[in-house]
Design an enzyme around this catalytic site. Structure first.
Site, PDB file in Angstrom:
ATOM      1  N   CYS A 109     -17.401 -62.044 -20.234  1.00 42.57           N
ATOM      2  CA  CYS A 109     -18.558 -61.898 -19.327  1.00 42.57           C
ATOM      3  C   CYS A 109     -18.094 -61.323 -17.993  1.00 42.57           C
ATOM      4  CB  CYS A 109     -19.279 -63.224 -19.148  1.00 42.57           C
ATOM      5  SG  CYS A 109     -18.244 -64.519 -18.469  1.00 42.57           S
ATOM      6  N   ASP A 121     -15.310 -68.127 -25.572  1.00 40.63           N
ATOM      7  CA  ASP A 121     -16.306 -67.692 -24.577  1.00 40.63           C
ATOM      8  C   ASP A 121     -15.835 -68.102 -23.184  1.00 40.63           C
ATOM      9  OD1 ASP A 121     -18.602 -66.751 -23.345  1.00 40.63           O
ATOM     10  OD2 ASP A 121     -19.762 -68.567 -23.787  1.00 40.63           O
ATOM     11  N   ARG A 142     -25.555 -67.742 -30.027  1.00 42.45           N
ATOM     12  CA  ARG A 142     -25.414 -69.098 -30.583  1.00 42.45           C
ATOM     13  C   ARG A 142     -26.102 -69.170 -31.945  1.00 42.45           C
ATOM     14  NH1 ARG A 142     -25.390 -70.963 -24.967  1.00 42.45           N
ATOM     15  NH2 ARG A 142     -27.607 -70.629 -24.738  1.00 42.45           N
ATOM     16  N   SER A 152     -12.342 -77.467 -19.962  1.00 41.29           N
ATOM     17  CA  SER A 152     -11.595 -78.155 -18.898  1.00 41.29           C
ATOM     18  C   SER A 152     -12.508 -78.996 -18.008  1.00 41.29           C
ATOM     19  CB  SER A 152     -10.848 -77.124 -18.045  1.00 41.29           C
ATOM     20  OG  SER A 152     -11.769 -76.189 -17.520  1.00 41.29           O
TER      21      SER A 152
HETATM   22  N1  SAH Z   1     -19.980 -71.081 -24.380  1.00 48.47           N
HETATM   23  C1  SAH Z   1     -20.624 -71.856 -23.357  1.00 48.47           C
HETATM   24  C2  SAH Z   1     -20.398 -71.273 -21.973  1.00 48.47           C
HETATM   25  C3  SAH Z   1     -18.942 -71.138 -21.557  1.00 48.47           C
HETATM   26  S1  SAH Z   1     -18.711 -70.890 -19.838  1.00 48.47           S
HETATM   27  C4  SAH Z   1     -22.102 -71.989 -23.706  1.00 48.47           C
HETATM   28  O1  SAH Z   1     -22.621 -71.299 -24.600  1.00 48.47           O
HETATM   29  O2  SAH Z   1     -22.776 -72.797 -23.066  1.00 48.47           O
HETATM   30  C5  SAH Z   1     -17.011 -71.042 -19.646  1.00 48.47           C
HETATM   31  C6  SAH Z   1     -16.481 -72.473 -19.704  1.00 48.47           C
HETATM   32  O3  SAH Z   1     -15.053 -72.392 -19.615  1.00 48.47           O
HETATM   33  C7  SAH Z   1     -16.897 -73.409 -18.598  1.00 48.47           C
HETATM   34  O4  SAH Z   1     -17.509 -74.540 -19.180  1.00 48.47           O
HETATM   35  C8  SAH Z   1     -15.585 -73.835 -17.899  1.00 48.47           C
HETATM   36  O5  SAH Z   1     -15.585 -75.215 -17.551  1.00 48.47           O
HETATM   37  C9  SAH Z   1     -14.565 -73.586 -18.954  1.00 48.47           C
HETATM   38  N2  SAH Z   1     -13.184 -73.264 -18.538  1.00 48.47           N
HETATM   39  C10 SAH Z   1     -12.762 -72.436 -17.559  1.00 48.47           C
HETATM   40  N3  SAH Z   1     -11.416 -72.296 -17.592  1.00 48.47           N
HETATM   41  C11 SAH Z   1     -10.972 -73.044 -18.647  1.00 48.47           C
HETATM   42  C12 SAH Z   1      -9.687 -73.292 -19.219  1.00 48.47           C
HETATM   43  N4  SAH Z   1      -8.588 -72.718 -18.742  1.00 48.47           N
HETATM   44  N5  SAH Z   1      -9.618 -74.095 -20.286  1.00 48.47           N
HETATM   45  C13 SAH Z   1     -10.742 -74.683 -20.784  1.00 48.47           C
HETATM   46  N6  SAH Z   1     -11.962 -74.470 -20.306  1.00 48.47           N
HETATM   47  C14 SAH Z   1     -12.093 -73.669 -19.236  1.00 48.47           C
END
Ligand code: SAH
Length: 394
Positions: A338, A298, A210, A249
Site C-alpha cells: 500500500c 499485507d 478479503r 505487532s
Molecule cells: N490486513 C489488515 C490490514 C493490515 S495493516 C486488514 O485487512 O485489516 C498493517 C498491519 O501491520 C497493522 O495492523 C500493524 O499493526 C502491523 N504491523 C506493522 N509492522 C509490523 C511488523 N513488523 N510485524 C507485525 N505487524 C506489523
C-alpha cells in the site's frame, strides 16, 4: 491572492494534476494564510486553477478547481460531497456492506479529506490546510447529505505534521460513537474501534480482496501476516480454512481480533493469534519446519513516498522471500503493497526477485487493487496506492 508559476511548470496543471510543488512557484502576490484560496496562473498570466495554500508543505497548493467560474466556497464544496456520494450510490454496495469510504481525497476532488462511513457513524480525517479551512462547511454538508447521526474526527495521521497542523481527534458532529462499532462486510460481522484503531478503524480498501481470499481458503492451512483485527483471517475461516495463524505487532488490534473471533464463533477451527514481528516470525516458523497452503502478506506502507522506495524494496523482498519459503507446492501467496512510493510494476519486480532467491517457480493468478469506493483519478496516478499479486508456487 495569486501564484505565478515558473515558465514550463504549468504542464502538469494543464493535464489536471492537482498538486503544485513549492519549486514550481515563481511569485506569490499577496500574503495568503494557511488554507486560503489562491488563483494559480501560468508564467504568462493565464488562469490555470483555484487552489488551497499550504505554507508549510512541499506541496504548496492543492487544486480545488480548474474552472475559472468555479470559485471555491460552500456551494462548490457541497457539490463535491454530493458528487462523491453519487459515485458510491452507483457502486451497488448497499447489499454488500454498511461500511464504505465516502470521500477519498484527490479522487473526489477534495484533496486531503477522507471520510469513511461505519453504519450511521462517519469518521473523518482532515489532512490538508485547505480542508482544515472549510472543515465546518464540509461537516455540516456531510451530515445533511448522508443523514448520519455523527462524525468523529481522526485527524491524527502523521501527514498533518507536514501541513503544519496539530493532531486533533474528537466528536465533530452529534454524539460519541459506540466502541466498538459493528459492521457487516460480505455477510461477515466485524467490530471496529473508530476511536483507537488504525486510520479510521478498518482497512475498507481490502474488502473485495478479503472476499477473494475467503473463496480460495477452503481446506487450507492459512498464515495471515500483518493481520490487524483479523479481516483476512475471518474471511478465510468463513471460507472453510482448516486453520489460521495470524500475526501482528499491535496488541490492541489483536485484542479486537480475538473479540471478533469470539463473536463470530470462529474459534472452532484452530486459530492462533501471535503478537510479534512478522520479519522475525517468518524466520522462526521456517526453523520450526512449519509450512502453509495460503499466505497473506499485507504490510503497512513501507514507502510513503518514492524517496523511501529503496529501503521499502528491501523490506518487501525480505518478507516475500521468507513467506515463499513457507509455502507448500501448489500453495497460494496473496502479497500486497500500500506504498504510494512503490508502483505496481516495481512491486512485481521486487516479488520476482524474492521468488528467484527463494528458488521458487511461481505463477501470477491475479492482481489486487483497492475496492471501488477508493477510486483513482487517471490524471493523479499517485492515488493508486494499493496493489497486490495472487501467486501460486508451482
Ligand atoms: N490486513 C489488515 C490490514 C493490515 S495493516 C486488514 O485487512 O485489516 C498493517 C498491519 O501491520 C497493522 O495492523 C500493524 O499493526 C502491523 N504491523 C506493522 N509492522 C509490523 C511488523 N513488523 N510485524 C507485525 N505487524 C506489523
Amino acid at each position: 491572492m495569486k501564484l505565478r508559476l515558473k515558465a514550463g511548470r504549468e504542464k502538469s496543471l494543464l493535464r489536471r494534476h492537482p498538486w503544485i510543488y513549492s519549486g514550481a512557484i515563481d511569485k506569490v502576490h499577496g500574503s495568503p494564510s494557511s488554507g486560503d484560496t489562491v488563483e494559480v496562473q501560468a508564467s504568462d498570466g493565464r488562469f490555470l486553477a483555484w487552489a488551497a495554500w499550504s505554507p508549510q508543505s512541499q506541496i504548496r497548493a492543492r487544486v480545488w478547481s480548474f474552472e475559472e467560474a468555479e470559485v471555491p466556497g460552500p456551494a462548490l464544496l457541497r457539490g463535491r460531497i454530493e458528487q462523491a456520494l453519487a459515485l458510491r450510490r452507483g457502486l451497488a454496495l448497499q447489499g454488500v456492506t454498511n461500511a464504505m469510504r465516502l470521500v477519498h481525497g484527490e479522487a473526489d476532488r477534495l484533496p486531503g479529506l477522507i471520510v469513511d462511513r461505519y453504519g450511521d457513524t462517519l469518521v473523518a480525517q482532515v489532512l490538508s490546510a485547505g480542508i482544515e479551512r472549510w472543515r465546518d462547511v464540509l461537516a455540516d454538508s456531510l451530515i445533511e447529505q448522508t443523514g448520519c447521526a455523527r462524525i468523529y474526527e481522526r485527524s491524527d495521521a502523521e501527514v498533518r505534521e507536514l501541513e503544519g497542523l496539530p493532531a486533533r481527534t474528537g466528536v465533530m458532529r452529534g454524539d460519541a460513537p459506540a466502541v466498538p462499532l459493528e459492521i457487516v462486510e460480505h455477510g461477515l460481522g466485524y467490530e471496529v474501534d473508530v476511536l483507537g484503531g488504525q486510520k479510521t478503524g478498518f482497512y475498507l480498501d481490502q474488502r473485495d480482496n478479503r472476499r477473494r481470499i475467503g473463496e480460495l481458503a477452503a481446506g487450507c492451512e492459512v498464515l495471515n501476516c500483518f493481520c490487524y483485527t483479523g479481516g483476512f483471517s475471518f474471511a478465510a475461516l468463513a471460507g472453510g480454512a482448516l486453520s489460521v495463524v495470524s500475526v501482528d505487532s499491535s496488541g490492541p488490534a489483536l485484542g479486537l481480533a480475538r473479540r471478533n473471533a469470539h463473536a463470530s464463533g470462529f474459534d472452532m477451527p484452530p486459530t492462533e493469534w501471535i503478537e510479534g514481528d512478522v520479519f522475525r516470525y517468518l524466520r522462526d516458523a521456517r526453523s520450526q519446519g512449519r509450512s502453509f497452503d495460503l499466505i497473506v502478506l499485507d504490510p503497512p506502507k513501507f514507502a510513503p513516498t518514492a524517496k523511501h522506495a529503496p529501503a521499502a524494496a528491501r523490506a518487501y523482498k525480505d518478507i516475500n522471500l521468507n513467506a515463499l519459503k513457507l509455502l507448500r507446492a501448489g500453495g497460494l501467496l496473496a502479497t500486497f503493497s500500500c506504498s504510494g512510493g512503490v508502483s505496481a510494476e516495481l512491486f512485481q519486480k521486487i516479488v520476482a526477485g524474492a521468488a528467484a532467491d527463494a528458488g521458487a517457480s511461481t505463477t501470477i493468478l491475479g492482481r489486487f487493487q483497492a475496492a471501488l469506493d477508493h477510486p483513482v483519478l487517471l490524471e493523479f496516478p499517485e492515488g493508486e496506492y494499493l496493489k497486490g499479486l495472487l501467486l501460486r508456487r508451482n
